[in-house]
Write a protein that holds these residues in place. Structure first.
Motif, PDB file in Angstrom:
ATOM      1  N   ALA A 203       0.812  -1.211   0.000  1.00 28.54           N
ATOM      2  CA  ALA A 203       0.000   0.000   0.000  1.00 28.54           C
ATOM      3  C   ALA A 203       0.848   1.264   0.000  1.00 28.54           C
ATOM      4  CB  ALA A 203      -0.932   0.020   1.204  1.00 28.54           C
ATOM      5  N   CYS A 204       2.140   1.135   0.352  1.00 34.12           N
ATOM      6  CA  CYS A 204       3.009   2.308   0.399  1.00 34.12           C
ATOM      7  C   CYS A 204       4.452   1.842   0.282  1.00 34.12           C
ATOM      8  CB  CYS A 204       2.801   3.095   1.692  1.00 34.12           C
ATOM      9  SG  CYS A 204       3.201   2.153   3.177  1.00 34.12           S
ATOM     10  N   ALA A 205       5.376   2.801   0.200  1.00 33.10           N
ATOM     11  CA  ALA A 205       6.789   2.492  -0.004  1.00 33.10           C
ATOM     12  C   ALA A 205       7.356   1.648   1.131  1.00 33.10           C
ATOM     13  CB  ALA A 205       7.584   3.785  -0.158  1.00 33.10           C
ATOM     14  N   ASN A 206       6.864   1.837   2.359  1.00 35.75           N
ATOM     15  CA  ASN A 206       7.385   1.088   3.503  1.00 35.75           C
ATOM     16  C   ASN A 206       7.152  -0.411   3.373  1.00 35.75           C
ATOM     17  OD1 ASN A 206       8.271   3.425   4.732  1.00 35.75           O
ATOM     18  ND2 ASN A 206       6.419   3.675   5.984  1.00 35.75           N
ATOM     19  N   ASP A 207       6.119  -0.796   2.631  1.00 35.77           N
ATOM     20  CA  ASP A 207       5.789  -2.217   2.490  1.00 35.77           C
ATOM     21  C   ASP A 207       6.817  -2.978   1.660  1.00 35.77           C
ATOM     22  OD1 ASP A 207       3.492  -1.887   3.992  1.00 35.77           O
ATOM     23  OD2 ASP A 207       2.256  -1.440   2.239  1.00 35.77           O
ATOM     24  N   ILE A 208       7.592  -2.269   0.858  1.00 33.17           N
ATOM     25  CA  ILE A 208       8.601  -2.938   0.024  1.00 33.17           C
ATOM     26  C   ILE A 208      10.003  -2.421   0.319  1.00 33.17           C
ATOM     27  CG2 ILE A 208       7.042  -3.549  -1.861  1.00 33.17           C
ATOM     28  CD1 ILE A 208       7.970  -1.045  -3.325  1.00 33.17           C
ATOM     29  N   ALA A 209      10.159  -1.762   1.478  1.00 30.99           N
ATOM     30  CA  ALA A 209      11.459  -1.173   1.816  1.00 30.99           C
ATOM     31  C   ALA A 209      12.554  -2.231   1.918  1.00 30.99           C
ATOM     32  CB  ALA A 209      11.353  -0.393   3.124  1.00 30.99           C
ATOM     33  N   GLY A 238       1.562   4.078  -9.113  1.00 28.32           N
ATOM     34  CA  GLY A 238       1.799   5.499  -8.962  1.00 28.32           C
ATOM     35  C   GLY A 238       0.908   6.337  -9.859  1.00 28.32           C
ATOM     36  N   ALA A 239       0.401   5.752 -10.925  1.00 26.76           N
ATOM     37  CA  ALA A 239      -0.503   6.452 -11.843  1.00 26.76           C
ATOM     38  C   ALA A 239      -1.960   6.096 -11.597  1.00 26.76           C
ATOM     39  CB  ALA A 239      -0.127   6.122 -13.283  1.00 26.76           C
ATOM     40  N   GLY A 240      -2.238   5.495 -10.425  1.00 31.89           N
ATOM     41  CA  GLY A 240      -3.622   5.257 -10.038  1.00 31.89           C
ATOM     42  C   GLY A 240      -4.210   3.935 -10.464  1.00 31.89           C
ATOM     43  N   ILE A 241      -3.388   2.988 -10.914  1.00 33.42           N
ATOM     44  CA  ILE A 241      -3.888   1.706 -11.410  1.00 33.42           C
ATOM     45  C   ILE A 241      -3.527   0.589 -10.434  1.00 33.42           C
ATOM     46  CG2 ILE A 241      -3.777   0.022 -13.296  1.00 33.42           C
ATOM     47  CD1 ILE A 241      -2.918   2.359 -15.120  1.00 33.42           C
ATOM     48  N   PRO A 242      -4.503  -0.121  -9.853  1.00 33.32           N
ATOM     49  CA  PRO A 242      -4.184  -1.256  -8.978  1.00 33.32           C
ATOM     50  C   PRO A 242      -3.555  -2.388  -9.777  1.00 33.32           C
ATOM     51  CG  PRO A 242      -6.544  -1.147  -9.394  1.00 33.32           C
ATOM     52  CD  PRO A 242      -5.949   0.100  -9.987  1.00 33.32           C
ATOM     53  N   VAL A 243      -2.656  -3.122  -9.106  1.00 36.32           N
ATOM     54  CA  VAL A 243      -1.882  -4.155  -9.787  1.00 36.32           C
ATOM     55  C   VAL A 243      -1.923  -5.449  -8.984  1.00 36.32           C
ATOM     56  CG1 VAL A 243       0.402  -4.794 -10.700  1.00 36.32           C
ATOM     57  CG2 VAL A 243      -0.330  -2.386 -10.704  1.00 36.32           C
ATOM     58  N   LEU A 244      -1.991  -6.568  -9.693  1.00 34.35           N
ATOM     59  CA  LEU A 244      -1.860  -7.886  -9.070  1.00 34.35           C
ATOM     60  C   LEU A 244      -0.700  -8.606  -9.727  1.00 34.35           C
ATOM     61  CD1 LEU A 244      -3.128  -9.960  -7.060  1.00 34.35           C
ATOM     62  CD2 LEU A 244      -4.295 -10.957  -9.034  1.00 34.35           C
ATOM     63  N   PRO A 266      -3.269   1.496  -5.495  1.00 37.39           N
ATOM     64  CA  PRO A 266      -2.850   2.740  -6.161  1.00 37.39           C
ATOM     65  C   PRO A 266      -2.257   3.713  -5.143  1.00 37.39           C
ATOM     66  CG  PRO A 266      -5.071   2.105  -6.831  1.00 37.39           C
ATOM     67  CD  PRO A 266      -4.700   1.219  -5.689  1.00 37.39           C
ATOM     68  N   THR A 267      -1.156   4.344  -5.512  1.00 39.33           N
ATOM     69  CA  THR A 267      -0.509   5.309  -4.622  1.00 39.33           C
ATOM     70  C   THR A 267      -0.610   6.733  -5.142  1.00 39.33           C
ATOM     71  OG1 THR A 267       1.619   4.942  -5.717  1.00 39.33           O
ATOM     72  CG2 THR A 267       1.129   3.593  -3.782  1.00 39.33           C
ATOM     73  N   GLY A 268      -1.134   6.889  -6.328  1.00 36.43           N
ATOM     74  CA  GLY A 268      -1.289   8.213  -6.917  1.00 36.43           C
ATOM     75  C   GLY A 268      -2.631   8.326  -7.601  1.00 36.43           C
ATOM     76  N   ALA A 269      -2.962   9.532  -8.034  1.00 33.59           N
ATOM     77  CA  ALA A 269      -4.222   9.758  -8.728  1.00 33.59           C
ATOM     78  C   ALA A 269      -4.109   9.358 -10.192  1.00 33.59           C
ATOM     79  CB  ALA A 269      -4.613  11.233  -8.621  1.00 33.59           C
ATOM     80  N   LEU A 373       6.549  12.835  -9.387  1.00 36.81           N
ATOM     81  CA  LEU A 373       6.556  11.375  -9.471  1.00 36.81           C
ATOM     82  C   LEU A 373       6.466  10.770  -8.072  1.00 36.81           C
ATOM     83  CD1 LEU A 373       9.300  10.857 -12.190  1.00 36.81           C
ATOM     84  CD2 LEU A 373       6.832  11.013 -12.473  1.00 36.81           C
ATOM     85  N   PRO A 374       5.672   9.718  -7.895  1.00 33.41           N
ATOM     86  CA  PRO A 374       5.515   9.105  -6.563  1.00 33.41           C
ATOM     87  C   PRO A 374       6.768   8.384  -6.140  1.00 33.41           C
ATOM     88  CG  PRO A 374       4.411   7.787  -8.237  1.00 33.41           C
ATOM     89  CD  PRO A 374       4.883   9.041  -8.929  1.00 33.41           C
ATOM     90  N   ARG A 375       6.891   8.174  -4.824  1.00 27.63           N
ATOM     91  CA  ARG A 375       8.066   7.520  -4.271  1.00 27.63           C
ATOM     92  C   ARG A 375       7.967   6.016  -4.282  1.00 27.63           C
ATOM     93  NH1 ARG A 375      10.925   9.845   0.923  1.00 27.63           N
ATOM     94  NH2 ARG A 375      12.393   8.364   0.037  1.00 27.63           N
TER      95      ARG A 375
END
Length: 376
Positions: A203-209, A238-244, A266-269, A373-375
């Motif tokens: 859900a965020c950058a910390n999850d894959i740190a 980062g562009a608003g698209i959920p991914v599996l 998604p992490t961005g709009a 650009l998202p982090r």
């Protein structure tokens, strides 16, 4: 990270009315070269069932070079570009024919779409590709996409089909992206070595740190390992698209309830097409280094970049070109259309706007032509 966030990405994949699915070479071809028709038919079974539920689906398929190895009596994937292109030329016909036959079992028409990086880097080509996809989907066809390996050179390659799939997902306005490979999920290390932990939700950058993805999942038949899949998932999210991200052997579950693999929220709009092209598809011609104040203005306040905030310029760009914007740690934080030639900027760097002649008092990059650009 809440349960609602965890379930939202999977729900979005399961409910997507327009979906992009990418499958890798190792999931379609044999180690000795040639297509594995059983695997391909199994994938098509899952895709066709999803289409029958009313989903418009675009399939990004690797495998052309691998499919061309056996017919050309090549023992392994060639390293030189000319032989790769020759294998792709033969293999692309085999791949397209196999998909046509397999989807024909469900009375589904397929259309082949071969792209090079120019087709998304150049704005006119980007719009033309959009129109082609829209018409194919409106006619009920399943577009099967691959990089045009027969003509792509090192300078105009996407690099791998994972990135291509992420770009196509935004280009067609997809509701979600599914990446299928020979690895069943994202791990924080190489699962082949033991001790690696599976990461189910991002859900965020910390999850894959702590993820070390380099090389994981790469095979001798393809170019993309887990690092490329992670980069593609980050781009799309980062562009608003959920991914599996899931294993090709789990395609059935991935394309029904999305209960397998790793889900990226998604992490961005969701960006308009032009802003996505600017941020993720355009080819940067140079780099502008910013001080911390300019980074805050550009990224946090979404303001235009002015000359006093630029500390250094790199590249041979011209006014109207796309450039990367870097923070003091050398991280790319934004991308935008520059209003000056590279030769003009050294005299402007660090200068206060009121000290410049009137013709040079414009923004270096206007806020309307700038995408942070998202982090993740």
């Amino acid at each position: 990270m809440t349960c609602e966030i965890q379930s939202a990405a999977r729900s979005a994949v399961a409910a997507a009315r327009r979906l992009v699915v990418k499958v890798g070479s190792s999931s379609l071809t044999t180690a000795g070269g040639g297509l594995d028709r059983g695997r391909l038919d199994s994938l098509v079974d899952s895709v066709a069932r999803r289409c029958e539920s009313g989903t418009q689906l675009v399939l990004v398929s690797s495998g052309a070079i691998g499919a061309g190895l056996a017919p050309l009596a090549l023992a392994r994937r060639p390293k030189d570009l000319a032989t790769q292109q020759a294998a792709a030329s033969v293999g692309q016909l085999q791949l397209a024919h196999a998909y046509a036959l397999s989807f024909g079992r469900y009375a589904r028409t397929v259309g082949q779409v071969l792209l090079t990086a120019h087709d998304v880097v150049r704005r006119a080509n980007y719009r033309n590709a959009q129109r082609t996809f829209e018409r194919l989907l409106a006619l009920g066809a399943v577009p099967v996409v691959n990089e045009n390996d027969t003509v792509a050179t090192e300078e105009i390659r996407f690099g791998d089909n994972d990135r291509l799939a992420a770009l196509v997902a935004h280009l067609v306005g997809a509701d979600a992206l599914v990446l299928l490979s020979d690895v069943d999920a994202l791990y924080d290390g190489d699962p082949r070595l033991g001790g690696a932990r599976v990461v189910r939700e991002v859900a965020c950058a910390n999850d894959i740190a702590g993820v070390r993805a380099g090389g994981v999942g790469a095979s001798g038949l393809g170019t993309g390992g887990m690092a490329s899949k992670l980069a593609a998932a980050r781009l799309a999210a980062g562009a608003g698209i959920p991914v599996l991200l899931a294993g090709a052997v789990d395609a059935g579950a991935a394309l029904t309830d999305a209960s397998v693999g790793t889900a990226f929220a998604p992490t961005g709009a969701r960006l308009p097409a032009r802003r996505f092209w600017l941020g993720y598809a355009a080819d940067p011609a140079g780099r502008l280094h910013l001080d911390s104040g300019a980074v805050a203005a550009v990224v946090e306040s979404r303001r235009s970049l002015l000359a006093p905030g630029v500390t250094r310029a790199e590249g041979s760009f011209h006014a109207g070109d796309v450039v990367d914007l870097l923070d003091p740690t050398q991280r790319v934080v934004a991308r935008g259309v520059v209003n000056f030639d590279a030769s003009e900027l050294p005299a402007l760097i660090g200068s206060s706007s009121h000290r410049l002649p009137p013709e040079l008092r414009r923004e270096v990059v206007h806020a309307d032509d700038l995408v942070p650009l998202p982090r993740l």
